[in-house]
Design a protein around this motif. Sequence first.
Motif, PDB file in Angstrom:
ATOM      1  N   VAL A   1       0.842  -1.202   0.000  1.00  0.00           N
ATOM      2  CA  VAL A   1       0.000   0.000   0.000  1.00  0.00           C
ATOM      3  C   VAL A   1       0.874   1.249   0.000  1.00  0.00           C
ATOM      4  N   GLY A   2       1.828   1.294   0.948  1.00  0.00           N
ATOM      5  CA  GLY A   2       2.700   2.455   1.019  1.00  0.00           C
ATOM      6  C   GLY A   2       3.622   2.571  -0.167  1.00  0.00           C
ATOM      7  N   GLN A   3       4.170   1.454  -0.621  1.00  0.00           N
ATOM      8  CA  GLN A   3       5.093   1.494  -1.751  1.00  0.00           C
ATOM      9  C   GLN A   3       4.408   1.940  -3.036  1.00  0.00           C
TER      10      GLN A   3
ATOM     11  N   TRP B   1       0.328   7.490   6.630  1.00  0.00           N
ATOM     12  CA  TRP B   1       0.511   7.317   8.073  1.00  0.00           C
ATOM     13  C   TRP B   1      -0.742   6.764   8.769  1.00  0.00           C
ATOM     14  N   PRO B   2      -1.933   7.226   8.424  1.00  0.00           N
ATOM     15  CA  PRO B   2      -3.115   6.614   9.058  1.00  0.00           C
ATOM     16  C   PRO B   2      -3.206   5.107   8.806  1.00  0.00           C
TER      17      PRO B   2
ATOM     18  N   SER C   1       5.120  -1.348  10.128  1.00  0.00           N
ATOM     19  CA  SER C   1       4.435  -0.060  10.271  1.00  0.00           C
ATOM     20  C   SER C   1       5.408   1.045  10.659  1.00  0.00           C
ATOM     21  N   ALA C   2       6.252   0.790  11.651  1.00  0.00           N
ATOM     22  CA  ALA C   2       7.197   1.805  12.099  1.00  0.00           C
ATOM     23  C   ALA C   2       8.191   2.165  10.996  1.00  0.00           C
ATOM     24  N   THR C   3       8.660   1.164  10.269  1.00  0.00           N
ATOM     25  CA  THR C   3       9.639   1.407   9.211  1.00  0.00           C
ATOM     26  C   THR C   3       9.046   2.210   8.061  1.00  0.00           C
ATOM     27  N   MET C   4       7.833   1.864   7.657  1.00  0.00           N
ATOM     28  CA  MET C   4       7.210   2.570   6.544  1.00  0.00           C
ATOM     29  C   MET C   4       6.888   4.021   6.900  1.00  0.00           C
TER      30      MET C   4
ATOM     31  N   LEU D   1      15.802   1.735   6.047  1.00  0.00           N
ATOM     32  CA  LEU D   1      16.269   2.941   6.732  1.00  0.00           C
ATOM     33  C   LEU D   1      17.570   3.459   6.119  1.00  0.00           C
ATOM     34  N   VAL D   2      18.472   2.550   5.775  1.00  0.00           N
ATOM     35  CA  VAL D   2      19.717   2.965   5.112  1.00  0.00           C
ATOM     36  C   VAL D   2      19.416   3.556   3.741  1.00  0.00           C
TER      37      VAL D   2
END
Length: 419
Positions: free
Chosen positions: A247-249, A291-292, A323-326, A384-385
């Motif tokens: 979804v985020g990607q 984010w939601p 969730s935290a990473t995205m 993250l990197v």
Amino acid sequence: MAALRRVARSGLAGVAGAAAGALSQFLLVVVVTRVYPVEAAGAFFTSVALALMVAGVAKLDAGNGLVFFIARARTYGYRGISGYVRAALVPVSVLATVAGVLLWPALGVLALVLPAMAVTDVLLAACRGFGAMRPTVLLDGLLLPLSQLALVAAVAVAGLSAASLPLAWALPYLPVAGLAALALRGRAPRTPYLTGTGRDLWRHTAPRSTAGAIQAVFQRLDIVVVAALGGPAQAAVYTAATRFKVVGQLAGQGLAQAAQPRLVRALAAGDLARVKEIYQVTTMWLVLATWPIWVGYAALAPWLLHVFGPGYVSAVPVALVLSATMMAATACGMVDVVLTAAGHTTSSLLNLVAAVVCTLLLDVALIPGQGALGAALGWSGGVLVKNALPLWQLHHRYGLRPFGRHSLAALRPRTWAAA
């Protein structure tokens, strides 16, 4: 502001198509995990991930190279542009065909559609270079995933074995490739081939081709590695728990596809103020849109994972890591898109290499003991990197930040109304 509104319109169209595609992919995973044993589901997900990885390598990131040259060619009437398209398609087709022949023993029927998978991506990217988002939204965002879902569901309802799933998933690529070719044919003017066209395209694209190959590996490596180190059952659990990352990607991809040609033109014109405006506004849109979803997924994961079946509830920690990473990655904005639009393809390549190395080291250390959670932590470290390095580079070279005074433009009602 007019250019920003066009980005908004195209970006929202891309996000809408991405959302429909993500929902289709999610439902496809639900169908497979509900109907077939966890080991069979894991084997299918692993073979699909491997096919997508190989196709991603074979496309040589030629699509982004075409977007770069087509967007710039607008200023001189697209002179010689059809030569760029041919120079991109020929090596991609050859490489994908060779890969399909070599990988037939491992991929079976999926190997047959590798050329269609790679060529479709290049054709749709060329359409975006001409400013046309509709083919990408309709074909890649809607027709392809919906057709895959329908055929996979038909196989499941008919009670066929899991061996039939790869064929059902692969077939839609053939008509989609043909339709993508027709969409580009209606937009690309026929122009004489100019000497040096291929050399120019691949001189720009070569570093990014390597980066694109690494990116394709990075996107699917986690599933393949967890299957190799933890077994197909862990691969199925990991795939189900991380299905929401699509979804985020895809939301970011839809917005990036709309913004990339305008970023290229703004950077070519030296208009750093416009680049800063597009970067900050699109970052805020990504945060508002995704984010939601991540907060909701983290909160509801114990219940949502029941959708896949009782054997998948153990993946709640994987969902929390995802969730935290995205959320952290989204807050960085389209850092790699901006970096490559500025021509820093070698820096992008090195960033991806660092991300893949980080992922592999963490995977090897964590998956044998932690299974799917270890794969999630390895993927998180790589993400993250992958975002932190270009974020620092953009700030160091151009003073760009993902948030600033232009972020407020994303909150203005007239901006959304214009979209």
